[in-house]
Design an enzyme around this catalytic site. Structure first.
Site, short mmCIF file in Angstrom:
data_model
loop_
_atom_site.label_atom_id
_atom_site.label_comp_id
_atom_site.label_asym_id
_atom_site.label_seq_id
_atom_site.Cartn_x
_atom_site.Cartn_y
_atom_site.Cartn_z
N SER A 43 0.80 -1.23 0.00
CA SER A 43 0.00 0.00 0.00
C SER A 43 0.83 1.28 0.00
O SER A 43 0.35 2.31 -0.44
CB SER A 43 -0.95 0.01 1.20
OG SER A 43 -0.22 -0.14 2.40
N ASP A 333 -4.47 7.54 7.78
CA ASP A 333 -5.41 6.60 8.42
C ASP A 333 -4.65 5.74 9.43
O ASP A 333 -3.49 6.01 9.75
CB ASP A 333 -6.19 5.80 7.37
CG ASP A 333 -5.36 4.71 6.68
OD1 ASP A 333 -4.20 4.47 7.08
OD2 ASP A 333 -5.89 4.08 5.74
N HIS A 336 -1.48 4.28 7.54
CA HIS A 336 -0.78 4.90 6.40
C HIS A 336 -0.51 6.38 6.59
O HIS A 336 -1.40 7.12 7.01
CB HIS A 336 -1.61 4.68 5.13
CG HIS A 336 -1.89 3.25 4.83
ND1 HIS A 336 -3.07 2.64 5.20
CD2 HIS A 336 -1.13 2.30 4.26
CE1 HIS A 336 -3.02 1.36 4.83
NE2 HIS A 336 -1.84 1.13 4.26
#
Ligand SMILES: *[C@@H]1O[C@H](CO)[C@@H](O)[C@H](O)[C@H]1NC(C)=O
Ligand SMILES: *[C@@H]1O[C@H](CO)[C@@H](O)[C@H](O)[C@H]1NC(C)=O
Ligand SMILES: *[C@@H]1O[C@H](CO)[C@@H](O)[C@H](O)[C@H]1NC(C)=O
Ligand SMILES: *[C@@H]1O[C@H](CO)[C@@H](O)[C@H](O)[C@H]1NC(C)=O
Ligand SMILES: *[C@@H]1O[C@H](CO)[C@@H](O)[C@H](O)[C@H]1NC(C)=O
Length: 370
Positions: A43, A333, A336
């Site tokens: 990610s 978040d 991340h």
């Protein structure tokens, strides 16, 4: 869906970056001046591949408020804006490098991005929900075939040997193992890290076989300090999970050794591997010294430290909080970082002054070396 709109935007970005519109179609001439960029990972690098997977919303970020700052719409990036590969592409004067799974995109002369949120170096990590590293390599081999078809053997080999390969993988193997069998971390962390890096090494060697020479590897961040981890600590003390940080540090040490060894075995193999763990640890734990107001609590999410991954309200929990000013935050978040954090790290990776060691290579240097 809005695929065609996406494509129009890509083509626009593609040409807008090239100053002279007439050179837009002259790819073969241009790639000689610009090393291509191929991206593998999870990610931290996924620019939208998971949008095209039938996967869990936990592993997707194609909804608001993801993308709220730079793109002004969700793109699949797990942040408010750009990620490291976006900044590196900008610094290297390349267009934004598109996700491999975006339909209709077939020009690979500037490179392409294979990264998938949730992916690990091990096939077992979130199997069936992600594009694992080995599958990413399979896609790369398909791209190589298509390039050979278009450009011929020699030119393809040149393109691939001048290209830079960014690889950021491993965190999900540790998160997955922690979630399924945390005793791995206590009984045999060395063995487990060995498997992760062993699989990464296999992929490096396969890329090398196809001509790849110039690599950039991320070091593992203090994973135990992300908001979701801080929230797990009993008593709501918000301290980092040190067992997880220990594994991240071990990963970095082992990778350092393995890369040195590879350099000895593989002629022409060059890499940039900044050990930024201590620096990132400092930012996470002392955010205000680095221009952030908040390094522990995420901008978007719910619960303690906004450590519940509910950002966007599409992952079971529909209620979430969103900060007013994302530039004050290290984390967007529960897991991340924000675009602003990624930009700082990208700048450091691109051109680190003073140099970490005599032999340390910046990404900038890799893009210049032929
Ligand atoms: C997507 O995954 C779900 C759950 O795993 C499954 O029920 C559904 O059939 C899948 N859809 C497609 C188009 O593959
Ligand atoms: C968990 O990992 C430990 C250490 O590798 C191993 O001995 C144990 O069998 C594993 N347990 C399960 C349920 O996989
Ligand atoms: C790669 O990972 C698998 C588990 O997915 C493991 O069995 C294998 O030994 C690893 N390969 C290397 C070279 O470490
Ligand atoms: C944060 O900065 C302060 C002041 O410079 C310093 O005393 C402290 O050790 C730092 N803490 C961490 C975790 O780096
Ligand atoms: C957001 O925070 C940054 C950094 O603290 C500050 O410079 C900026 O003025 C803030 N923006 C708004 C709209 O408050």
């Amino acid at each position: 869906m809005s695929t065609s709109l996406f494509q129009v935007c890509m083509i626009f970005a593609f040409c807008a970056n090239l100053l002279t519109p007439s050179s837009c179609h002259d790819n073969s001439r241009l790639h000689k001046k610009h090393a291509a960029l191929f991206v593998f990972g999870d990610s931290q690098f996924d620019v939208g591949n998971n949008n095209y997977l039938n996967t869990s919303t936990e592993l997707q970020a194609n909804f608001w408020p993801y993308g709220e700052t730079f793109f002004k719409h969700p793109t699949g990036r797990f942040s408010d804006g750009r990620l490291i590969p976006d900044f590196i592409a900008e610094y290297a004067k390349l267009p934004l490098i598109p996700p491999y799974l975006r339909r209709g995109f077939k020009s690979y002369t500037y490179g392409v991005n294979f990264a998938s949120a949730g992916a690990g170096a091990l096939a077992e990590s979130y199997q069936g929900f992600v594009i694992d590293l080995k599958t990413q390599l399979g896609y790369f081999k398909k791209v190589e075939k298509q390039l050979r078809h278009k450009l011929g053997h020699a030119e393809t080999y040149t393109l691939l040997s001048e290209a830079v390969y960014l690889i950021g993988i491993g965190a999900n193997d540790y998160f997955y193992a922690l979630g399924t069998n945390s005793s791995l971390f206590e009984s045999s962390p060395e063995e487990f890290v060995g498997l992760v890096i062993g699989n990464l090494t296999t992929v490096i060697k396969e890329i090398y076989k196809k001509g790849g020479r110039k690599f950039g590897f991320t070091s593992m961040a203090p994973l135990g300090c992300v908001p979701s981890m801080r929230a797990m600590k009993p008593g709501n003390t918000g301290t980092c999970v040190e067992e997880v940080n220990a594994v991240a540090k071990l990963h970095n040490r082992v990778l350092d050794k393995v890369l040195l060894k590879l350099k000895g075995h593989l002629p022409g193999f060059k890499y940039s591997y900044p050990n930024v763990y201590p620096h990132i640890d400092e930012i996470f734990n002392n955010a205000s010294k680095h221009g952030f107001k908040e390094g522990k609590t995420a901008c978007c999410g719910s619960g303690p430290y906004r450590g519940i991954g509910s950002c966007g309200g599409k992952r079971g929990v529909t209620v979430y909080e969103l900060c007013d000013n994302v530039t004050e935050y290290v984390f967007f978040d529960s897991n991340h970082p924000t675009e602003r954090f990624y930009q700082k790290v990208s700048k450091l990776w691109w051109s680190h002054t003073p140099k970490q060691t005599e032999t340390y290579i910046d990404l900038k240097e890799l893009f210049e070396v032929y």
